[in-house]
Design a protein around this motif. Sequence first.
Motif, PDB file in Angstrom:
ATOM      1  N   LEU A  85       0.848  -1.184   0.000  1.00 43.98           N
ATOM      2  CA  LEU A  85       0.000   0.000   0.000  1.00 43.98           C
ATOM      3  C   LEU A  85       0.883   1.234   0.000  1.00 43.98           C
ATOM      4  CD1 LEU A  85      -0.948   1.039   3.484  1.00 43.98           C
ATOM      5  CD2 LEU A  85      -0.574  -1.397   3.235  1.00 43.98           C
ATOM      6  N   ALA A  86       0.536   2.196  -0.821  1.00 44.46           N
ATOM      7  CA  ALA A  86       1.336   3.413  -0.984  1.00 44.46           C
ATOM      8  C   ALA A  86       0.590   4.613  -0.410  1.00 44.46           C
ATOM      9  CB  ALA A  86       1.643   3.647  -2.468  1.00 44.46           C
ATOM     10  N   ILE A  87       1.312   5.419   0.336  1.00 44.68           N
ATOM     11  CA  ILE A  87       0.762   6.643   0.929  1.00 44.68           C
ATOM     12  C   ILE A  87       1.480   7.828   0.291  1.00 44.68           C
ATOM     13  CG2 ILE A  87       0.370   7.947   3.048  1.00 44.68           C
ATOM     14  CD1 ILE A  87       0.643   5.293   4.572  1.00 44.68           C
ATOM     15  N   ARG A  88       0.745   8.630  -0.449  1.00 44.20           N
ATOM     16  CA  ARG A  88       1.333   9.820  -1.079  1.00 44.20           C
ATOM     17  C   ARG A  88       1.348  10.954  -0.053  1.00 44.20           C
ATOM     18  NH1 ARG A  88       0.510  11.339  -7.317  1.00 44.20           N
ATOM     19  NH2 ARG A  88       1.584  13.322  -7.402  1.00 44.20           N
ATOM     20  N   TRP A  89       2.528  11.489   0.191  1.00 41.10           N
ATOM     21  CA  TRP A  89       2.722  12.458   1.274  1.00 41.10           C
ATOM     22  C   TRP A  89       3.059  13.827   0.691  1.00 41.10           C
ATOM     23  CZ3 TRP A  89       2.226  10.908   6.417  1.00 41.10           C
ATOM     24  CH2 TRP A  89       2.506  11.893   7.372  1.00 41.10           C
ATOM     25  N   LEU A 139      14.503  10.411  -6.145  1.00 43.76           N
ATOM     26  CA  LEU A 139      14.388  10.531  -7.591  1.00 43.76           C
ATOM     27  C   LEU A 139      15.327  11.618  -8.082  1.00 43.76           C
ATOM     28  CD1 LEU A 139      12.685   9.310  -9.911  1.00 43.76           C
ATOM     29  CD2 LEU A 139      11.181  11.275  -9.691  1.00 43.76           C
ATOM     30  N   ASP A 140      16.075  11.307  -9.126  1.00 38.52           N
ATOM     31  CA  ASP A 140      17.014  12.268  -9.708  1.00 38.52           C
ATOM     32  C   ASP A 140      16.238  13.251 -10.587  1.00 38.52           C
ATOM     33  OD1 ASP A 140      19.097  13.679 -10.733  1.00 38.52           O
ATOM     34  OD2 ASP A 140      20.064  11.991 -11.738  1.00 38.52           O
ATOM     35  N   ASN A 141      15.991  14.435 -10.050  1.00 42.94           N
ATOM     36  CA  ASN A 141      15.219  15.428 -10.797  1.00 42.94           C
ATOM     37  C   ASN A 141      16.002  16.030 -11.961  1.00 42.94           C
ATOM     38  OD1 ASN A 141      12.883  15.259  -9.172  1.00 42.94           O
ATOM     39  ND2 ASN A 141      13.889  16.498  -7.602  1.00 42.94           N
ATOM     40  N   ALA A 142      17.276  15.694 -12.047  1.00 49.58           N
ATOM     41  CA  ALA A 142      18.098  16.244 -13.128  1.00 49.58           C
ATOM     42  C   ALA A 142      17.819  15.560 -14.461  1.00 49.58           C
ATOM     43  CB  ALA A 142      19.587  16.103 -12.778  1.00 49.58           C
ATOM     44  N   ILE A 143      17.060  14.474 -14.428  1.00 49.59           N
ATOM     45  CA  ILE A 143      16.829  13.738 -15.673  1.00 49.59           C
ATOM     46  C   ILE A 143      15.745  14.396 -16.532  1.00 49.59           C
ATOM     47  CG2 ILE A 143      17.562  11.543 -14.665  1.00 49.59           C
ATOM     48  CD1 ILE A 143      14.685  10.781 -14.247  1.00 49.59           C
ATOM     49  N   GLY A 144      15.181  15.478 -16.045  1.00 46.06           N
ATOM     50  CA  GLY A 144      14.200  16.198 -16.850  1.00 46.06           C
ATOM     51  C   GLY A 144      12.780  15.896 -16.438  1.00 46.06           C
ATOM     52  N   GLU A 145      11.850  16.054 -17.369  1.00 51.17           N
ATOM     53  CA  GLU A 145      10.426  15.850 -17.086  1.00 51.17           C
ATOM     54  C   GLU A 145      10.174  14.404 -16.659  1.00 51.17           C
ATOM     55  OE1 GLU A 145       6.664  17.304 -16.540  1.00 51.17           O
ATOM     56  OE2 GLU A 145       8.442  18.429 -17.211  1.00 51.17           O
ATOM     57  N   VAL A 146       9.463  14.245 -15.548  1.00 49.90           N
ATOM     58  CA  VAL A 146       9.251  12.911 -14.990  1.00 49.90           C
ATOM     59  C   VAL A 146       7.756  12.672 -14.801  1.00 49.90           C
ATOM     60  CG1 VAL A 146       9.660  11.414 -13.000  1.00 49.90           C
ATOM     61  CG2 VAL A 146      11.472  12.924 -13.811  1.00 49.90           C
ATOM     62  N   ASP A 149       3.436   9.628 -11.525  1.00 48.87           N
ATOM     63  CA  ASP A 149       2.563   8.472 -11.311  1.00 48.87           C
ATOM     64  C   ASP A 149       3.247   7.185 -11.759  1.00 48.87           C
ATOM     65  OD1 ASP A 149       0.532   9.968 -10.207  1.00 48.87           O
ATOM     66  OD2 ASP A 149      -0.475  10.304 -12.127  1.00 48.87           O
ATOM     67  N   GLU A 150       3.955   7.262 -12.878  1.00 45.64           N
ATOM     68  CA  GLU A 150       4.673   6.088 -13.379  1.00 45.64           C
ATOM     69  C   GLU A 150       5.807   5.705 -12.430  1.00 45.64           C
ATOM     70  OE1 GLU A 150       5.977   2.856 -15.311  1.00 45.64           O
ATOM     71  OE2 GLU A 150       4.084   3.942 -15.628  1.00 45.64           O
ATOM     72  N   GLU A 151       6.511   6.710 -11.895  1.00 40.30           N
ATOM     73  CA  GLU A 151       7.606   6.436 -10.964  1.00 40.30           C
ATOM     74  C   GLU A 151       7.075   5.809  -9.671  1.00 40.30           C
ATOM     75  OE1 GLU A 151      10.836   6.639 -11.367  1.00 40.30           O
ATOM     76  OE2 GLU A 151      10.627   7.366 -13.419  1.00 40.30           O
ATOM     77  N   ILE A 152       5.927   6.286  -9.207  1.00 42.33           N
ATOM     78  CA  ILE A 152       5.326   5.716  -7.999  1.00 42.33           C
ATOM     79  C   ILE A 152       4.926   4.266  -8.236  1.00 42.33           C
ATOM     80  CG2 ILE A 152       3.321   5.846  -6.464  1.00 42.33           C
ATOM     81  CD1 ILE A 152       3.379   8.911  -6.887  1.00 42.33           C
ATOM     82  N   SER A 153       4.307   3.990  -9.387  1.00 37.66           N
ATOM     83  CA  SER A 153       3.902   2.623  -9.718  1.00 37.66           C
ATOM     84  C   SER A 153       5.110   1.700  -9.822  1.00 37.66           C
ATOM     85  CB  SER A 153       3.114   2.596 -11.030  1.00 37.66           C
ATOM     86  OG  SER A 153       1.921   3.336 -10.920  1.00 37.66           O
ATOM     87  N   LEU A 179      10.181  12.236  -4.180  1.00 39.77           N
ATOM     88  CA  LEU A 179       9.993  12.761  -5.522  1.00 39.77           C
ATOM     89  C   LEU A 179      10.446  14.216  -5.633  1.00 39.77           C
ATOM     90  CD1 LEU A 179       6.443  11.269  -6.120  1.00 39.77           C
ATOM     91  CD2 LEU A 179       8.546  10.513  -7.219  1.00 39.77           C
ATOM     92  N   ALA A 180      10.233  14.976  -4.571  1.00 36.66           N
ATOM     93  CA  ALA A 180      10.607  16.393  -4.539  1.00 36.66           C
ATOM     94  C   ALA A 180      10.776  16.792  -3.077  1.00 36.66           C
ATOM     95  CB  ALA A 180       9.550  17.249  -5.238  1.00 36.66           C
ATOM     96  N   ASP A 181      11.091  18.061  -2.841  1.00 36.60           N
ATOM     97  CA  ASP A 181      11.320  18.512  -1.463  1.00 36.60           C
ATOM     98  C   ASP A 181      10.120  18.269  -0.571  1.00 36.60           C
ATOM     99  OD1 ASP A 181      13.869  19.300  -2.087  1.00 36.60           O
ATOM    100  OD2 ASP A 181      13.322  21.394  -2.480  1.00 36.60           O
TER     101      ASP A 181
END
Length: 265
Positions: A85-89, A139-146, A149-153, A179-181
């Motif tokens: 189960l995933a909890i988005r925070w 997550l490496d935010n330097a890779i550009g547009e992410v 939802d796909e990364e969470i899955s 995913l971010a700060d």
Amino acid sequence: HSLLAVRLLSAVGRHFGFSPNLDILLTGPTVRQMARKIDERELEKRNEKTIDVEIGQKYPCTSAQERFWLLDKIYPDEPTYSVSLAIRWNGPLEQERLEIAVAALVKKHAALRTIFTKERPPQQILCEPYRPKIKITELDNAIGEVDWDEEISKFSRNEAQEAFDLASGPLFRVGLLKLADELSVLVFTIHHIVFDGMSILPLVEDFCRHYRGASAEDTDMTCLIKEALRESELRSERSYERKREFWQHYLLNCPEHVTFPTDYP
């Protein structure tokens, strides 16, 4: 609808502090009849002997747990029965408070610190409370547009693909994807032998309460072990033996192999 029935019984059990079986609903389908059944169960509960569950002792399994144990023996190292189960925070997540909240879950919910013997018949063992290690992935935010939802899955799938060892445990795993700060995803992965879908909401509610600062309660949450002990007593009764003997006789001449057609050879 069977799932609605289970949800209703779960809510009744949480309110009255016991684990009602389906018989209460089938024999008491109206509110008045169910109330009478609950009153009868409350009286039985007051008269029944107290069951003390001790850490390190071996206890029987429920029939459902025995099935999961057998499947694990047949298909070892398979993550088929992992529940995630995933909890988005949204917002800042303090790691120290997170670790304290997760440890409080393990202390309260005995199922999260239960392991199972290797030998037959399977038995369950309650372990000491522990502080789970949280696997953190940034997550490496330097890779550009992410695609978040796909990364969470993908992260949830990867967490679920790691198999559990029923004998050594633990059967509860925690992963954190940053995913971010101020956006994270917390993933709980638990073996189905100690956890089901109806346990998700109470677990998440307890986690949020502990994260907000509530202390770990001393509430008795050894219900699975106690249910197994009660089931073990029922199995020893003559009525249970008669039912088993009936089915053994009824199925005596069944073929050893059933040749049902399959989609694939």
